[in-house]
Design a protein around this motif. Structure first.
Motif, mmCIF file in Angstrom:
data_model
loop_
_atom_site.group_PDB
_atom_site.id
_atom_site.type_symbol
_atom_site.label_atom_id
_atom_site.label_comp_id
_atom_site.label_asym_id
_atom_site.label_seq_id
_atom_site.Cartn_x
_atom_site.Cartn_y
_atom_site.Cartn_z
ATOM 1 N N VAL A 132 0.881 -1.163 0.000
ATOM 2 C CA VAL A 132 0.000 0.000 0.000
ATOM 3 C C VAL A 132 0.916 1.208 0.000
ATOM 4 N N ALA A 133 0.497 2.251 -0.703
ATOM 5 C CA ALA A 133 1.351 3.426 -0.885
ATOM 6 C C ALA A 133 0.586 4.682 -0.504
ATOM 7 N N PRO A 139 -7.041 12.864 6.136
ATOM 8 C CA PRO A 139 -7.307 11.413 6.146
ATOM 9 C C PRO A 139 -6.257 10.645 5.355
ATOM 10 N N TRP A 140 -6.239 9.341 5.606
ATOM 11 C CA TRP A 140 -5.326 8.497 4.848
ATOM 12 C C TRP A 140 -5.796 8.390 3.403
ATOM 13 N N MET A 141 -4.877 8.626 2.479
ATOM 14 C CA MET A 141 -5.132 8.473 1.051
ATOM 15 C C MET A 141 -3.981 7.680 0.453
ATOM 16 N N VAL A 142 -4.295 6.846 -0.526
ATOM 17 C CA VAL A 142 -3.283 5.975 -1.113
ATOM 18 C C VAL A 142 -3.319 6.059 -2.636
ATOM 19 N N HIS A 160 0.719 -2.425 -6.047
ATOM 20 C CA HIS A 160 0.027 -1.760 -4.943
ATOM 21 C C HIS A 160 -1.437 -2.201 -4.954
ATOM 22 N N LEU A 161 -1.947 -2.465 -3.781
ATOM 23 C CA LEU A 161 -3.186 -3.234 -3.633
ATOM 24 C C LEU A 161 -4.445 -2.469 -4.042
ATOM 25 N N TYR A 162 -4.328 -1.176 -4.280
ATOM 26 C CA TYR A 162 -5.504 -0.406 -4.687
ATOM 27 C C TYR A 162 -5.405 0.028 -6.151
ATOM 28 N N VAL A 172 -8.831 5.733 2.329
ATOM 29 C CA VAL A 172 -9.012 4.386 2.880
ATOM 30 C C VAL A 172 -8.739 4.443 4.376
ATOM 31 N N PRO A 173 -9.662 3.962 5.212
ATOM 32 C CA PRO A 173 -9.426 3.973 6.654
ATOM 33 C C PRO A 173 -8.169 3.183 7.009
#
Length: 239
Positions: A132-133, A139-142, A160-162, A172-173
């Motif tokens: 994950v990057a 908030p968390w963003m990837v 990367h998983l997304y 993404v939480p």
């Protein structure tokens, strides 16, 4: 030619290739080190009046980094605006050729040949890892789908998983990021400046690679050394 750049990587490319041409750049244009040109604000909030005062022949921009409203205002004021769209490494090379030619470069610069050769010669990864990057927190963003940085990682053997998420930079939480159980967490120092004390603590038990955002996300002279620099950082975190 008089050129104003609204993109840090393009500012570096023009300044290295045609030093006398670049007359204005954003506050975030940090390379080449010691770049001395007029500063025209940020990538998301450029000072249109200041740009007009520089009387550029050309403004160079990027569809992701710069807002359409700002580019429309520049065009409405009579300026020529060249906008790049880069989602892959090959697109980056084509965009650089286009920009440098528009800025008056008589020949393709040597550094661009070296950069393209570095990526062309990249061997097929012996193994692949998942990651994950994040690019932001609070908030968390990837990284999501269809990004230049995602293509860079894929060419280095990192999935990367997304990568198939509907959004390009999904929120993404943190609990979900941890539950994804990646082999590696990749933390660049831009746009959010992750450091050894700010980022890894959110992912206990997971190896974290702190990487140069310039080498991960910029398309310019840094592309020549990016494969080596990034590969070394990834191996150090996940041998």
């Amino acid at each position: 030619m008089r050129v104003v750049s609204l993109v840090p990587s393009l500012s570096e490319a023009v300044a290295v290739t045609l030093p006398a041409v670049l007359v204005g750049a954003t506050d975030w244009c940090s390379h080449p080190v010691g770049l001395e040109v007029a500063r025209i604000g940020g990538t998301k909030n450029p000072k249109v009046d200041r740009i007009l005062g520089l009387a550029p022949d050309l403004v160079i921009a990027n569809e992701e980094e710069n807002r359409a409203a700002d580019l429309d205002a520049l065009r409405a004021a009579g300026l020529e605006v060249l906008v790049t769209e880069v989602r892959t490494v090959p697109q980056g090379f084509r965009a650089l050729e286009r920009v440098l030619a528009a800025c008056g470069a008589p020949v393709r610069p040597r550094w661009l040949d070296e950069a393209e050769a570095a990526w062309t010669a990249l061997p097929e990864p012996a193994s692949r890892s998942t990651a994950v990057a994040p690019v932001w927190r609070r908030p968390w963003m990837v990284l999501g789908r269809d990004t230049f940085a995602g293509d860079v990682l894929a060419r280095l053997g990192v999935h990367h998983l997304y990568a198939t998420h509907p959004d390009r930079y999904p929120r993404v939480p943190l609990d979900e990021l941890r539950a994804a159980a990646p082999d590696l967490v990749i933390l660049p120092d831009e746009p959010y400046r992750f450091t050894a004390d700010d980022g890894p603590e959110a992912f206990p038990g997971l190896p974290c690679a702190l990487v140069s955002g310039r080498h991960l996300t910029w398309y310019g002279p840094s592309l020549a050394e990016a494969p080596r620099v990034l590969a070394e950082a990834l191996r150090a975190a996940h041998p």
